[in-house]
Design a protein around this motif. Structure first.
Motif, short mmCIF file in Angstrom:
data_model
loop_
_atom_site.label_atom_id
_atom_site.label_comp_id
_atom_site.label_asym_id
_atom_site.label_seq_id
_atom_site.Cartn_x
_atom_site.Cartn_y
_atom_site.Cartn_z
N ALA A 7 -7.86 14.46 -5.17
CA ALA A 7 -7.75 13.07 -4.73
C ALA A 7 -7.49 13.01 -3.23
CB ALA A 7 -6.65 12.36 -5.52
N PRO A 8 -8.45 13.44 -2.41
CA PRO A 8 -8.20 13.48 -0.97
C PRO A 8 -7.94 12.11 -0.34
CG PRO A 8 -10.51 13.95 -1.46
CD PRO A 8 -9.78 13.89 -2.76
N ALA A 9 -8.41 11.05 -0.96
CA ALA A 9 -8.23 9.71 -0.40
C ALA A 9 -6.80 9.19 -0.56
CB ALA A 9 -9.21 8.73 -1.04
N ARG A 16 0.83 -1.20 0.00
CA ARG A 16 0.00 0.00 0.00
C ARG A 16 0.87 1.25 0.00
NH1 ARG A 16 -3.46 2.73 4.47
NH2 ARG A 16 -4.84 3.95 3.18
N SER A 17 1.94 1.26 0.79
CA SER A 17 2.85 2.41 0.83
C SER A 17 3.52 2.64 -0.51
CB SER A 17 3.91 2.21 1.91
OG SER A 17 3.32 2.15 3.18
N LEU A 18 3.93 1.55 -1.16
CA LEU A 18 4.55 1.66 -2.48
C LEU A 18 3.56 2.21 -3.49
CD1 LEU A 18 6.95 1.22 -4.35
CD2 LEU A 18 6.18 -1.13 -4.65
N ALA A 19 2.33 1.71 -3.47
CA ALA A 19 1.31 2.19 -4.39
C ALA A 19 1.03 3.67 -4.16
CB ALA A 19 0.03 1.36 -4.25
N LEU A 20 0.97 4.07 -2.89
CA LEU A 20 0.74 5.48 -2.56
C LEU A 20 1.87 6.35 -3.09
CD1 LEU A 20 -0.91 7.65 -1.10
CD2 LEU A 20 0.38 7.12 0.95
N CYS A 21 3.11 5.91 -2.90
CA CYS A 21 4.27 6.67 -3.39
C CYS A 21 4.24 6.81 -4.91
CB CYS A 21 5.57 6.00 -2.97
SG CYS A 21 5.90 6.18 -1.21
N LEU A 22 3.92 5.72 -5.61
CA LEU A 22 3.87 5.77 -7.07
C LEU A 22 2.74 6.67 -7.56
CD1 LEU A 22 4.66 2.06 -7.97
CD2 LEU A 22 6.17 4.05 -8.18
N THR A 23 1.64 6.69 -6.81
CA THR A 23 0.51 7.53 -7.19
C THR A 23 0.81 9.00 -6.94
OG1 THR A 23 -0.98 5.72 -6.63
CG2 THR A 23 -1.95 7.90 -6.85
N LEU A 24 1.47 9.30 -5.82
CA LEU A 24 1.76 10.69 -5.46
C LEU A 24 2.97 11.26 -6.18
CD1 LEU A 24 1.16 10.68 -1.61
CD2 LEU A 24 -0.27 11.69 -3.36
N LEU A 25 3.83 10.41 -6.72
CA LEU A 25 5.07 10.85 -7.35
C LEU A 25 4.86 11.93 -8.40
CD1 LEU A 25 8.04 10.37 -7.03
CD2 LEU A 25 7.91 8.59 -8.75
N ASN A 51 -4.02 10.54 0.37
CA ASN A 51 -3.30 10.75 1.63
C ASN A 51 -4.30 11.35 2.62
OD1 ASN A 51 -1.11 10.71 3.36
ND2 ASN A 51 -0.37 12.70 2.73
N ALA A 52 -5.23 10.51 3.03
CA ALA A 52 -6.35 10.97 3.85
C ALA A 52 -6.00 10.96 5.33
CB ALA A 52 -7.56 10.08 3.61
N MET A 53 -6.70 11.81 6.06
CA MET A 53 -6.58 11.82 7.51
C MET A 53 -7.45 10.69 8.05
SD MET A 53 -7.59 14.85 10.16
CE MET A 53 -9.34 14.50 10.26
N ASP A 54 -6.88 9.89 8.93
CA ASP A 54 -7.61 8.77 9.53
C ASP A 54 -8.06 9.18 10.93
OD1 ASP A 54 -8.68 6.26 9.95
OD2 ASP A 54 -6.77 5.40 10.61
N HIS A 55 -9.33 9.55 11.05
CA HIS A 55 -9.88 9.99 12.33
C HIS A 55 -11.28 9.40 12.48
CE1 HIS A 55 -11.39 12.70 15.47
NE2 HIS A 55 -10.11 12.89 15.76
N PRO A 56 -11.62 8.92 13.68
CA PRO A 56 -12.94 8.29 13.85
C PRO A 56 -14.12 9.25 13.73
CG PRO A 56 -11.78 8.41 15.95
CD PRO A 56 -10.82 8.86 14.89
N ARG A 57 -13.92 10.54 13.97
CA ARG A 57 -15.05 11.47 13.95
C ARG A 57 -15.02 12.46 12.80
NH1 ARG A 57 -18.15 14.56 18.80
NH2 ARG A 57 -19.57 15.68 17.43
N VAL A 107 -11.25 15.73 6.83
CA VAL A 107 -10.77 17.04 6.39
C VAL A 107 -10.27 16.89 4.97
CG1 VAL A 107 -9.06 18.87 6.76
CG2 VAL A 107 -10.08 17.71 8.73
N TRP A 108 -10.64 17.83 4.09
CA TRP A 108 -10.08 17.81 2.76
C TRP A 108 -9.91 19.21 2.21
CZ3 TRP A 108 -14.92 15.93 3.94
CH2 TRP A 108 -16.01 16.46 3.27
N VAL A 109 -9.01 19.33 1.24
CA VAL A 109 -8.67 20.61 0.60
C VAL A 109 -9.67 20.88 -0.52
CG1 VAL A 109 -6.91 21.89 -0.68
CG2 VAL A 109 -6.23 20.23 1.06
#
Length: 118
Positions: free
Chosen positions: A97-99, A3-12, A101-107, A110-112
């Motif tokens: 694409a807020p998902a 998942r981290s590798l996929a995120l890096c390749l997507t954000l690159l 690098n999304a904030m993980d919070h139970p309540r 937040v997005w730009v």
């Protein structure tokens, strides 16, 4: 790990675009309280912090592509929760694409929304 590798390749590509981006004076964020369903829009200048519920949200930077100022915004945010010792989010969010690098919070979510010159 995958998942981290996929995120890096997507954000690159987006991070590479950060080298050819213009920082603006601030931006607009949207906060969703998932318990009440209440939406809050925040207008922050770079360096400014605002409280929403138990969150303290700080905008460190807001950028747009230099060759397309109305294009995709991305913001560097730090989000602290008064009920947690460490920040619940500290990094870049991309408006389109807020998902990624999304904030993980139970309540709260937040997005730009956009960056602004004023």
């Amino acid at each position: 790990m995958i998942r981290s590798l996929a995120l890096c390749l997507t954000l690159l590509p987006g991070l590479a675009a950060a080298d050819h981006a213009s920082s603006l004076a601030g931006g607009e964020l949207r906060v969703l309280d998932k318990v009440t369903g209440h939406l809050t829009d925040l207008n922050l200048t770079v360096g400014q912090s605002k409280k929403v519920g138990s969150l303290l949200i700080t905008m460190n930077d807001c950028r747009v592509p230099s060759d397309n100022p109305t294009g995709d915004a991305f913001a560097e945010l730090k989000v602290n929760d008064r009920n947690a010792e460490a920040p619940v989010f500290d990094g870049w969010m991309i408006a389109s694409a807020p998902a990624l690098n999304a904030m993980d919070h139970p309540r709260y979510d937040v997005w730009v929304m956009r960056c602004a010159a004023t």
